[in-house]
Design a protein around this motif. Structure first.
Motif, PDB file in Angstrom:
ATOM      1  N   ARG A  69     -93.606 100.644 -31.720  1.00 47.27           N
ATOM      2  CA  ARG A  69     -92.341 100.083 -32.187  1.00 47.27           C
ATOM      3  C   ARG A  69     -91.204 101.101 -32.236  1.00 47.27           C
ATOM      4  O   ARG A  69     -90.044 100.733 -32.453  1.00 47.27           O
ATOM      5  CB  ARG A  69     -92.521  99.470 -33.583  1.00 47.27           C
ATOM      6  N   GLY A  70     -91.542 102.393 -32.075  1.00 46.61           N
ATOM      7  CA  GLY A  70     -90.499 103.411 -32.146  1.00 46.61           C
ATOM      8  C   GLY A  70     -90.020 103.669 -33.559  1.00 46.61           C
ATOM      9  O   GLY A  70     -88.896 104.131 -33.754  1.00 46.61           O
ATOM     10  N   SER A  71     -90.866 103.380 -34.541  1.00 52.48           N
ATOM     11  CA  SER A  71     -90.506 103.611 -35.943  1.00 52.48           C
ATOM     12  C   SER A  71     -91.635 104.368 -36.625  1.00 52.48           C
ATOM     13  O   SER A  71     -92.772 103.879 -36.682  1.00 52.48           O
ATOM     14  CB  SER A  71     -90.278 102.275 -36.668  1.00 52.48           C
ATOM     15  N   PRO A  72     -91.349 105.602 -37.085  1.00 51.47           N
ATOM     16  CA  PRO A  72     -90.055 106.297 -37.091  1.00 51.47           C
ATOM     17  C   PRO A  72     -89.642 106.716 -35.676  1.00 51.47           C
ATOM     18  O   PRO A  72     -90.471 106.769 -34.771  1.00 51.47           O
ATOM     19  CB  PRO A  72     -90.322 107.523 -37.963  1.00 51.47           C
ATOM     20  N   ARG A  73     -88.379 107.040 -35.510  1.00 51.27           N
ATOM     21  CA  ARG A  73     -87.875 107.445 -34.201  1.00 51.27           C
ATOM     22  C   ARG A  73     -88.527 108.748 -33.758  1.00 51.27           C
ATOM     23  O   ARG A  73     -88.888 108.912 -32.600  1.00 51.27           O
ATOM     24  CB  ARG A  73     -86.348 107.610 -34.264  1.00 51.27           C
ATOM     25  N   HIS A  74     -88.678 109.698 -34.689  1.00 51.96           N
ATOM     26  CA  HIS A  74     -89.300 110.987 -34.387  1.00 51.96           C
ATOM     27  C   HIS A  74     -90.226 111.384 -35.517  1.00 51.96           C
ATOM     28  O   HIS A  74     -90.017 110.988 -36.677  1.00 51.96           O
ATOM     29  CB  HIS A  74     -88.237 112.077 -34.203  1.00 51.96           C
ATOM     30  N   LEU A  75     -91.228 112.176 -35.196  1.00 50.79           N
ATOM     31  CA  LEU A  75     -92.125 112.698 -36.215  1.00 50.79           C
ATOM     32  C   LEU A  75     -91.485 113.894 -36.903  1.00 50.79           C
ATOM     33  O   LEU A  75     -90.782 114.686 -36.266  1.00 50.79           O
ATOM     34  CB  LEU A  75     -93.453 113.126 -35.581  1.00 50.79           C
ATOM     35  N   ASP A  76     -91.732 114.013 -38.215  1.00 46.20           N
ATOM     36  CA  ASP A  76     -91.271 115.194 -38.934  1.00 46.20           C
ATOM     37  C   ASP A  76     -91.963 116.424 -38.359  1.00 46.20           C
ATOM     38  O   ASP A  76     -93.113 116.353 -37.897  1.00 46.20           O
ATOM     39  CB  ASP A  76     -91.593 115.074 -40.427  1.00 46.20           C
ATOM     40  N   VAL A  77     -91.277 117.558 -38.394  1.00 41.03           N
ATOM     41  CA  VAL A  77     -91.811 118.781 -37.790  1.00 41.03           C
ATOM     42  C   VAL A  77     -93.180 119.156 -38.346  1.00 41.03           C
ATOM     43  O   VAL A  77     -94.095 119.473 -37.572  1.00 41.03           O
ATOM     44  CB  VAL A  77     -90.811 119.948 -37.953  1.00 41.03           C
ATOM     45  N   PRO A  78     -93.424 119.131 -39.674  1.00 41.37           N
ATOM     46  CA  PRO A  78     -94.766 119.465 -40.174  1.00 41.37           C
ATOM     47  C   PRO A  78     -95.844 118.529 -39.643  1.00 41.37           C
ATOM     48  O   PRO A  78     -96.951 118.970 -39.304  1.00 41.37           O
ATOM     49  CB  PRO A  78     -94.609 119.334 -41.704  1.00 41.37           C
ATOM     50  N   ASP A  79     -95.520 117.209 -39.546  1.00 42.83           N
ATOM     51  CA  ASP A  79     -96.483 116.246 -39.003  1.00 42.83           C
ATOM     52  C   ASP A  79     -96.751 116.530 -37.535  1.00 42.83           C
ATOM     53  O   ASP A  79     -97.898 116.501 -37.069  1.00 42.83           O
ATOM     54  CB  ASP A  79     -95.952 114.823 -39.157  1.00 42.83           C
ATOM     55  N   LEU A  80     -95.691 116.819 -36.803  1.00 39.02           N
ATOM     56  CA  LEU A  80     -95.815 117.119 -35.380  1.00 39.02           C
ATOM     57  C   LEU A  80     -96.704 118.337 -35.155  1.00 39.02           C
ATOM     58  O   LEU A  80     -97.586 118.329 -34.284  1.00 39.02           O
ATOM     59  CB  LEU A  80     -94.416 117.366 -34.799  1.00 39.02           C
ATOM     60  N   GLN A  81     -96.489 119.366 -35.945  1.00 37.62           N
ATOM     61  CA  GLN A  81     -97.266 120.599 -35.792  1.00 37.62           C
ATOM     62  C   GLN A  81     -98.739 120.375 -36.125  1.00 37.62           C
ATOM     63  O   GLN A  81     -99.627 120.884 -35.434  1.00 37.62           O
ATOM     64  CB  GLN A  81     -96.673 121.693 -36.678  1.00 37.62           C
TER      65      GLN A  81
END
Length: 225
Positions: free
Chosen positions: A46-58
């Protein structure tokens, strides 16, 4: 997922594919980052959230054993630009990342591709891409191997493949089985296609349209002088 570029969608899809390859689920990865089980499923579909938070991404990238660049959608979001801007060369929103894939498109007998996960990227001026008519293209960069497309394409050249252009004649990257080939594609009779090499030492190959999957059209090349 309105107003989301195709490159962003591919980055989300890579996350899902990587999770599957590692035997993990999106629900499991969601719990890994302390989110509800549906969090990453909604992010991917669904594209929600638009982007992952940096800590989650890492944390996710570390678990999957990849660079954060592989799954970082901010790299392709025209509204935010590159997550690591080079301020010495102007605003990051003036540049577009073209992912390099660890695949070889054979201009010869055939090359077997690895996973389509970017290991690097070319960074091009949005203005230059616009002048080349490529700003809206869905581009990936891969390397040419072999001599069957010489002198047009030489072994070691990097080519840009626009996945949005899969129809019509021209030079395309074509998948036959597990092998990738770069050939001039000509439409033939009765739903067949002819793959033609620039090097006359290689005879044309004629296949049914079901046997040859057109990945995209070659729209740019670069290589050593």
């Amino acid at each position: 997922m309105e107003n989301i570029s195709s490159s962003e969608k591919h980055a989300r899809g890579r996350l899902q594919d990587l999770a599957k390859d590692r035997g993990a689920s999106l629900a499991g990865l969601s719990r890994l980052i302390g989110r509800n089980a549906a969090y990453l499923q909604q992010y991917v579909t669904r594209g929600s959230p638009r982007h992952l938070d940096v800590p989650d991404l890492q944390k996710i990238a570390e678990f999957l054993g990849v660079s954060t660049r592989v799954i970082n959608t901010r790299l392709f979001d025209e509204t935010v630009g590159d997550a690591s801007p080079d301020t010495s060369k102007g605003s990051s929103s003036d540049y577009i990342e073209v992912p390099r894939l660890p695949l070889d498109a054979s201009a010869g007998p055939g090359s077997f591709g690895a996973e389509e996960i970017s290991f690097d990227a070319f960074r091009f001026s949005r203005r230059w891409l616009r002048e080349m008519g490529l700003e809206s293209a869905d581009l990936s960069a891969i390397r040419v191997e072999g001599d069957s497309m010489e002198p047009l394409l030489r072994s070691g050249d990097e080519i840009f493949v626009d996945r949005n252009k899969r129809a019509g004649e021209g030079i395309h990257v074509v998948r036959i089985g597990d092998a990738l080939h770069v050939k001039q594609v000509q439409l033939s009779a009765h739903g067949r296609v002819k793959l033609v090499s620039a090097n006359e030492a290689y005879p044309p190959i004629e296949l049914s349209s079901e046997e040859a999957e057109v990945i995209g059209r070659v729209v740019w090349k670069g290589g050593r002088v």
